[in-house]
Write a protein that holds these residues in place. Structure first.
Motif, PDB file in Angstrom:
ATOM      1  N   ILE A 248      25.635 -12.901  52.227  1.00 42.06           N
ATOM      2  CA  ILE A 248      25.097 -11.679  51.627  1.00 42.06           C
ATOM      3  C   ILE A 248      25.280 -11.632  50.112  1.00 42.06           C
ATOM      4  CG2 ILE A 248      27.237 -10.344  51.939  1.00 42.06           C
ATOM      5  CD1 ILE A 248      23.755  -8.890  52.607  1.00 42.06           C
ATOM      6  N   ASP A 249      26.346 -12.287  49.582  1.00 41.90           N
ATOM      7  CA  ASP A 249      26.711 -12.104  48.181  1.00 41.90           C
ATOM      8  C   ASP A 249      25.814 -12.835  47.204  1.00 41.90           C
ATOM      9  OD1 ASP A 249      27.657 -14.684  48.710  1.00 41.90           O
ATOM     10  OD2 ASP A 249      29.537 -14.403  47.604  1.00 41.90           O
ATOM     11  N   VAL A 250      24.783 -13.502  47.689  1.00 45.01           N
ATOM     12  CA  VAL A 250      23.792 -14.116  46.809  1.00 45.01           C
ATOM     13  C   VAL A 250      22.663 -13.140  46.486  1.00 45.01           C
ATOM     14  CG1 VAL A 250      21.977 -15.894  46.738  1.00 45.01           C
ATOM     15  CG2 VAL A 250      24.289 -16.497  47.442  1.00 45.01           C
ATOM     16  N   THR A 251      22.393 -12.220  47.387  1.00 42.13           N
ATOM     17  CA  THR A 251      21.211 -11.360  47.261  1.00 42.13           C
ATOM     18  C   THR A 251      21.533  -9.885  47.089  1.00 42.13           C
ATOM     19  OG1 THR A 251      20.022 -12.926  48.674  1.00 42.13           O
ATOM     20  CG2 THR A 251      19.009 -10.764  48.349  1.00 42.13           C
ATOM     21  N   SER A 252      22.556  -9.379  47.791  1.00 45.55           N
ATOM     22  CA  SER A 252      22.847  -7.942  47.780  1.00 45.55           C
ATOM     23  C   SER A 252      24.335  -7.717  47.540  1.00 45.55           C
ATOM     24  CB  SER A 252      22.436  -7.301  49.107  1.00 45.55           C
ATOM     25  OG  SER A 252      21.055  -7.478  49.356  1.00 45.55           O
ATOM     26  N   ARG A 253      24.647  -6.810  46.620  1.00 44.97           N
ATOM     27  CA  ARG A 253      26.048  -6.537  46.273  1.00 44.97           C
ATOM     28  C   ARG A 253      26.290  -5.034  46.148  1.00 44.97           C
ATOM     29  NH1 ARG A 253      28.592 -10.596  43.383  1.00 44.97           N
ATOM     30  NH2 ARG A 253      30.483  -9.378  43.776  1.00 44.97           N
ATOM     31  N   PHE A 254      27.470  -4.599  46.545  1.00 39.47           N
ATOM     32  CA  PHE A 254      27.881  -3.229  46.252  1.00 39.47           C
ATOM     33  C   PHE A 254      28.282  -3.138  44.787  1.00 39.47           C
ATOM     34  CE2 PHE A 254      28.706  -2.577  50.884  1.00 39.47           C
ATOM     35  CZ  PHE A 254      27.981  -1.395  51.024  1.00 39.47           C
ATOM     36  N   ILE A 255      27.800  -2.104  44.125  1.00 41.97           N
ATOM     37  CA  ILE A 255      28.186  -1.809  42.744  1.00 41.97           C
ATOM     38  C   ILE A 255      29.305  -0.786  42.726  1.00 41.97           C
ATOM     39  CG2 ILE A 255      27.392  -0.914  40.516  1.00 41.97           C
ATOM     40  CD1 ILE A 255      26.227  -3.670  41.354  1.00 41.97           C
ATOM     41  N   ARG A 256      29.156   0.224  43.543  1.00 40.66           N
ATOM     42  CA  ARG A 256      30.180   1.242  43.761  1.00 40.66           C
ATOM     43  C   ARG A 256      29.808   1.939  45.068  1.00 40.66           C
ATOM     44  NH1 ARG A 256      27.193   2.531  39.367  1.00 40.66           N
ATOM     45  NH2 ARG A 256      25.819   4.358  39.470  1.00 40.66           N
ATOM     46  N   PRO A 257      30.666   2.793  45.605  1.00 48.25           N
ATOM     47  CA  PRO A 257      30.303   3.481  46.844  1.00 48.25           C
ATOM     48  C   PRO A 257      28.957   4.206  46.712  1.00 48.25           C
ATOM     49  CG  PRO A 257      32.634   3.761  46.423  1.00 48.25           C
ATOM     50  CD  PRO A 257      32.064   3.086  45.202  1.00 48.25           C
ATOM     51  N   GLY A 258      28.081   3.954  47.648  1.00 50.05           N
ATOM     52  CA  GLY A 258      26.775   4.582  47.649  1.00 50.05           C
ATOM     53  C   GLY A 258      25.711   3.876  46.848  1.00 50.05           C
ATOM     54  N   GLY A 340      16.860  -9.162  31.311  1.00 49.95           N
ATOM     55  CA  GLY A 340      16.760  -8.038  32.236  1.00 49.95           C
ATOM     56  C   GLY A 340      17.966  -7.935  33.152  1.00 49.95           C
ATOM     57  N   ALA A 341      18.445  -9.079  33.648  1.00 50.72           N
ATOM     58  CA  ALA A 341      19.631  -9.073  34.504  1.00 50.72           C
ATOM     59  C   ALA A 341      20.854  -8.616  33.731  1.00 50.72           C
ATOM     60  CB  ALA A 341      19.858 -10.464  35.081  1.00 50.72           C
ATOM     61  N   ARG A 342      20.967  -9.074  32.504  1.00 51.04           N
ATOM     62  CA  ARG A 342      22.098  -8.665  31.670  1.00 51.04           C
ATOM     63  C   ARG A 342      22.088  -7.147  31.455  1.00 51.04           C
ATOM     64  NH1 ARG A 342      25.137 -11.466  27.705  1.00 51.04           N
ATOM     65  NH2 ARG A 342      26.115 -10.057  26.202  1.00 51.04           N
ATOM     66  N   GLN A 343      20.924  -6.597  31.140  1.00 55.76           N
ATOM     67  CA  GLN A 343      20.810  -5.156  30.918  1.00 55.76           C
ATOM     68  C   GLN A 343      21.101  -4.376  32.202  1.00 55.76           C
ATOM     69  OE1 GLN A 343      16.838  -4.809  29.375  1.00 55.76           O
ATOM     70  NE2 GLN A 343      17.342  -5.860  27.452  1.00 55.76           N
ATOM     71  N   ALA A 348      24.899  -1.029  35.254  1.00 56.21           N
ATOM     72  CA  ALA A 348      25.593  -0.812  36.518  1.00 56.21           C
ATOM     73  C   ALA A 348      27.104  -0.772  36.345  1.00 56.21           C
ATOM     74  CB  ALA A 348      25.214  -1.909  37.518  1.00 56.21           C
ATOM     75  N   PHE A 349      27.609  -1.495  35.350  1.00 54.47           N
ATOM     76  CA  PHE A 349      29.054  -1.568  35.102  1.00 54.47           C
ATOM     77  C   PHE A 349      29.355  -1.132  33.669  1.00 54.47           C
ATOM     78  CE2 PHE A 349      28.348  -4.700  38.484  1.00 54.47           C
ATOM     79  CZ  PHE A 349      29.354  -4.358  39.393  1.00 54.47           C
ATOM     80  N   PRO A 350      29.177   0.151  33.374  1.00 56.97           N
ATOM     81  CA  PRO A 350      29.380   0.617  31.998  1.00 56.97           C
ATOM     82  C   PRO A 350      30.807   0.361  31.529  1.00 56.97           C
ATOM     83  CG  PRO A 350      29.236   2.469  33.528  1.00 56.97           C
ATOM     84  CD  PRO A 350      28.822   1.248  34.292  1.00 56.97           C
ATOM     85  N   GLY A 351      30.932  -0.062  30.283  1.00 54.30           N
ATOM     86  CA  GLY A 351      32.241  -0.336  29.708  1.00 54.30           C
ATOM     87  C   GLY A 351      32.727  -1.752  29.921  1.00 54.30           C
ATOM     88  N   ARG A 352      31.995  -2.543  30.695  1.00 55.37           N
ATOM     89  CA  ARG A 352      32.373  -3.939  30.916  1.00 55.37           C
ATOM     90  C   ARG A 352      31.437  -4.858  30.128  1.00 55.37           C
ATOM     91  NH1 ARG A 352      35.796  -4.632  35.620  1.00 55.37           N
ATOM     92  NH2 ARG A 352      35.929  -2.649  36.747  1.00 55.37           N
ATOM     93  N   GLU A 353      32.008  -5.899  29.569  1.00 55.28           N
ATOM     94  CA  GLU A 353      31.219  -6.902  28.869  1.00 55.28           C
ATOM     95  C   GLU A 353      30.523  -7.788  29.897  1.00 55.28           C
ATOM     96  OE1 GLU A 353      31.854 -10.725  25.837  1.00 55.28           O
ATOM     97  OE2 GLU A 353      33.494  -9.291  26.165  1.00 55.28           O
TER      98      GLU A 353
END
Length: 380
Positions: A248-258, A340-343, A348-353
């Protein structure tokens, strides 16, 4: 994702691993403990759960590739990429690299540099620490333990006599309570939101090469118990086309709950991996999590062009590793889609480089940055 991710039978003598199908119990008491009981650490705390990747980490674990019978002429390039990942993660948190022996450890130290700790006391067969390493759990009250998922070389497709012991040896080095899960799987086969919800492909877990004789419902109950979760979101996946049976971790990932992120292929892609990605997007877009929330699905476009023509190549931006203060991901030389992926990850992860790496040699071996790393969370 081209039609074969890790070379399906690039094996160096297939090892045998017992399928641990009893209860999840402390390693020291497997013979007598009741089925389904997990190792507990801490007195009056809640259940042990596997947290989301973005919690604070104590360190990241990695493994040094040195087996030429697995990697052949690709070994030097793959070592180059593993060293780059290790040095990059070490900018943000400690990294411990496990090597097969003293000679491999010396080579790893030479390539990784002084910021990475290299040890040979936890010998490895291959580099895929996400799948062979310990899965860490905590209870929110300062207790941490570790479990092993009974790694069997992705269904006995590759030698794993050393790798099958890695999870236990890591727990021992960290002086953590350790138990084995009641199913056979790999860390990359299960995504958790840390809030009661998991997702996985049926192809990688409800599979006779890992869990023979078990129904989907039986596998689900065992995975939920091991991860301390309440609900499993299943997508079908693809059996037999890559060594992992479609993690699953190649295509779909949890960013945060929900919130989940799904990589979608270019519109003109019609191969089985593109169809799989679109199916995952459809299923997850209609899903609710353990708390009853309708999932918010964020989309990232896969690259249109690659530098590699390797049929085993994994063109995944989502096989990223979340480190303290950073997200380490790939780039493929497609300027627009890389940007686009970088943005998307930065939003999705504000505050992280967001750090993008060229690790094409590794991706040509069928896995990526997430596959080669395993985070150890802090107690709180």
């Amino acid at each position: 994702m081209n039609p074969s991710r890790r070379a399906l039978l690039r094996s160096a003598g297939v090892g045998a691993a017992a399928l641990a199908l009893g209860g999840l119990v402390p390693q020291s008491a497997q013979a007598s403990a009741p089925a389904g009981r997990a190792p507990r650490a801490g007195a009056a705390s809640g259940r042990m759960t596997v947290p989301l990747d973005d919690v604070r980490h104590l360190r990241t674990w990695m493994a040094w590739p040195s087996n030429r019978s697995i990697w052949g002429s690709d070994l030097a390039g793959v070592q180059q990429d593993i060293a780059l990942i290790a040095r990059t993660v070490a900018r943000f948190e400690p990294v411990v690299m496990c090597a097969a022996d003293a000679s491999a450890a010396a080579a790893a130290r030479s390539r990784c540099g002084s910021t990475v700790t290299v040890i040979s006391t936890i010998p490895v067969d291959d580099l895929w620490m996400r799948d062979s390493g310990a899965v860490f759990r905590r209870d929110g009250a300062g207790a941490v333990d570790a479990i092993g998922l009974n790694f069997n070389g992705w269904g006995n497709k590759q030698t794993h006599r050393k790798d099958e012991n890695v999870a236990r040896l890591i727990a021992s080095r960290e002086s953590l309570p350790f138990g084995t899960a009641t199913f056979v799987g790999e860390g990359g086969s299960v995504e958790t939101d840390g809030d009661g919800t998991l997702m996985a492909t049926e192809s990688s877990l409800v599979n006779k090469n890992r869990n023979p004789g078990l129904s989907r419902a039986q596998v689900e109950a065992k995975v939920l118990a091991a991860y301390g979760a309440d609900k499993m979101l299943w997508v079908p996946g693809i059996k037999g086309q890559d060594i992992t049976d479609d993690h699953i971790d190649v295509t779909s990932r949890f960013i945060r709950p929900g919130v989940v992120m799904v990589q979608v292929p270019p519109a003109d892609r019609t191969d089985i991996w593109a169809k799989d990605a679109r199916q995952q997007l459809t299923i997850l877009s209609a899903a609710t999590d353990a708390r009853g929330r309708r999932l918010q699905v964020l989309k990232v476009d896969g690259p249109d062009t690659l530098r590699s023509d390797n049929p085993d190549f994994v063109d995944s931006y989502l096989n990223f590793h979340v480190a303290n203060g950073a997200v380490i991901t790939s780039q493929f030389g497609d300027r627009a889609k890389d940007a686009g992926a970088r943005q998307g990850l930065a939003a999705a992860f504000p505050g992280r480089e967001v750090v993008q790496l060229d690790v094409d040699r590794l991706m040509g071996g069928g896995g990526g940055i997430h596959c080669s790393t395993m985070q150890q969370p802090t107690a709180l």
